[in-house]
Motif scaffolding. Structure first.
Motif, short mmCIF file in Angstrom:
data_model
loop_
_atom_site.label_atom_id
_atom_site.label_comp_id
_atom_site.label_asym_id
_atom_site.label_seq_id
_atom_site.Cartn_x
_atom_site.Cartn_y
_atom_site.Cartn_z
N LEU A 161 0.80 -1.22 0.00
CA LEU A 161 0.00 0.00 0.00
C LEU A 161 0.83 1.28 0.00
O LEU A 161 0.29 2.37 -0.20
N THR A 162 2.13 1.17 0.23
CA THR A 162 2.99 2.36 0.12
C THR A 162 3.40 2.63 -1.32
O THR A 162 3.94 3.69 -1.63
N ASP A 163 3.15 1.67 -2.21
CA ASP A 163 3.41 1.85 -3.64
C ASP A 163 2.30 2.72 -4.22
O ASP A 163 1.11 2.35 -4.12
N PRO A 164 2.61 3.87 -4.80
CA PRO A 164 1.56 4.75 -5.33
C PRO A 164 0.63 4.07 -6.33
O PRO A 164 -0.52 4.47 -6.49
N ASN A 165 1.14 3.01 -7.01
CA ASN A 165 0.30 2.30 -7.97
C ASN A 165 -0.75 1.43 -7.29
O ASN A 165 -1.71 0.99 -7.92
N ASN A 166 -0.54 1.13 -6.00
CA ASN A 166 -1.47 0.29 -5.26
C ASN A 166 -2.19 1.02 -4.14
O ASN A 166 -3.11 0.49 -3.53
N GLN A 167 -1.77 2.24 -3.86
CA GLN A 167 -2.24 2.95 -2.67
C GLN A 167 -3.70 3.39 -2.75
O GLN A 167 -4.39 3.44 -1.73
N TYR A 168 -4.16 3.70 -3.96
CA TYR A 168 -5.48 4.31 -4.10
C TYR A 168 -6.44 3.43 -4.90
O TYR A 168 -6.06 2.71 -5.82
N LEU A 169 -7.71 3.53 -4.55
CA LEU A 169 -8.80 2.99 -5.35
C LEU A 169 -9.82 4.10 -5.53
O LEU A 169 -10.15 4.81 -4.58
N SER A 170 -10.30 4.25 -6.74
CA SER A 170 -11.29 5.29 -7.03
C SER A 170 -12.43 4.71 -7.84
O SER A 170 -12.21 3.95 -8.79
N LEU A 171 -13.66 5.05 -7.46
CA LEU A 171 -14.84 4.75 -8.26
C LEU A 171 -15.45 6.06 -8.73
O LEU A 171 -15.60 7.00 -7.94
N THR A 172 -15.78 6.12 -10.00
CA THR A 172 -16.44 7.30 -10.56
C THR A 172 -17.77 6.89 -11.17
O THR A 172 -17.83 5.96 -11.98
N GLY A 173 -18.83 7.58 -10.74
CA GLY A 173 -20.15 7.34 -11.28
C GLY A 173 -20.62 8.54 -12.10
O GLY A 173 -20.46 9.69 -11.69
N VAL A 174 -21.19 8.25 -13.27
CA VAL A 174 -21.71 9.29 -14.16
C VAL A 174 -23.23 9.12 -14.23
O VAL A 174 -23.72 8.05 -14.61
N ILE A 175 -23.96 10.16 -13.86
CA ILE A 175 -25.41 10.09 -13.74
C ILE A 175 -26.06 10.70 -14.98
O ILE A 175 -25.84 11.88 -15.30
#
Length: 259
Positions: free
Chosen positions: A18-32
């Protein structure tokens, strides 16, 4: 009115490195999108954009997929011609600016979350689903109906996600009780469709999910937004497309940072 939120992800939901920037984040984006608008105006405009740039020789539809566009693979190899790529980018920005939709992006810093809470209370992806669901219900505001459509992943992941969604639908979330959810969400099961199903709303979500993540991260951390095409998409979202509070606030509404 009836609305649908189309959801795509950026990053991964794993809990290792989790300290690896490629693994640190998860993002979900919803378009309405409003449903009738999505079936008519949106579908027509996406189809027209594709017809201007890509041939459809064998009846296989072109799917707008950000990573393939960037890497100029498959039908997007036409973008090896910089003039064609520049014209496509111009028309895509124009389309994203003119379409009628709202955006909700949730980002979880998994490293910070585990440091703060020592153990996971929920799967990161499912936690983000919960937060997206709550904000979609705020958007619907008891006077409208809607449902959620996610891009399908693996069979196992989809089954687990649907189980979590079913729990929220039946029992509520941290901030929305079951009756509020069932009052405006029309489906007991989460809708899941693969990328190749050629759903216009999912393609829009795919195109803006990464720019929205990068922009949200830069905004939250006080970083300078990189000078990229994605930054131009983010500027459109921030100017007009993020879901806002009645007072015009984006953070906590159209953008949510976790924990």
């Amino acid at each position: 009115m009836r609305y649908r939120i189309y959801v795509d992800e950026t990053g991964n939901s794993g809990k290792k490195s989790l300290t690896d920037p490629n693994n640190q984040y998860l993002s979900l984006t919803g378009v309405i999108f409003e449903e009738v608008y999505a079936r008519t105006v949106l579908e027509d405009k996406i189809t027209n954009l594709k017809n201007q740039f890509f041939s459809n020789n064998e009846g296989t539809p072109v799917i707008l997929h950000r990573s393939e566009i960037i890497n100029k693979r498959g039908p997007f190899k036409v973008f090896k011609d910089p003039d064609i790529e520049q014209e496509f980018n111009r028309k895509l920005l124009q389309l994203l600016n003119n379409l009628e939709y709202k955006v909700i992006t949730v980002v979880i810093d998994k490293h910070e979350h585990i440091n703060r809470y020592t153990k996971w209370q929920a799967h990161p992806y499912h936690y983000c689903l919960e937060v997206i669901l709550e904000r979609f219900i705020f958007f619907l505001d008891r006077s409208h109906k809607g449902d959620l459509l996610f891009e399908a992943r693996s069979k196992k992941q989809d089954k687990q996600l649907n189980k979590s969604y079913g729990y929220y639908f039946q029992n509520g979330t941290r901030y929305k009780n079951w009756s509020e959810i069932q009052e405006c969400i029309t489906s007991k099961q989460l809708k899941l469709r693969p990328k190749y199903s050629n759903i216009a709303g999912l393609q829009v979500a795919d195109l803006i999910a990464h720019p929205s993540f990068i922009g949200t991260k830069a905004t939250h951390l006080g970083e300078t937004l990189p000078n990229t095409f994605g930054a131009k998409i983010y500027e459109i979202l921030e100017r007009d497309k993020y879901y806002r509070s009645p007072m015009g606030r984006i953070d906590g509404y159209g953008r949510k940072w976790l924990p």
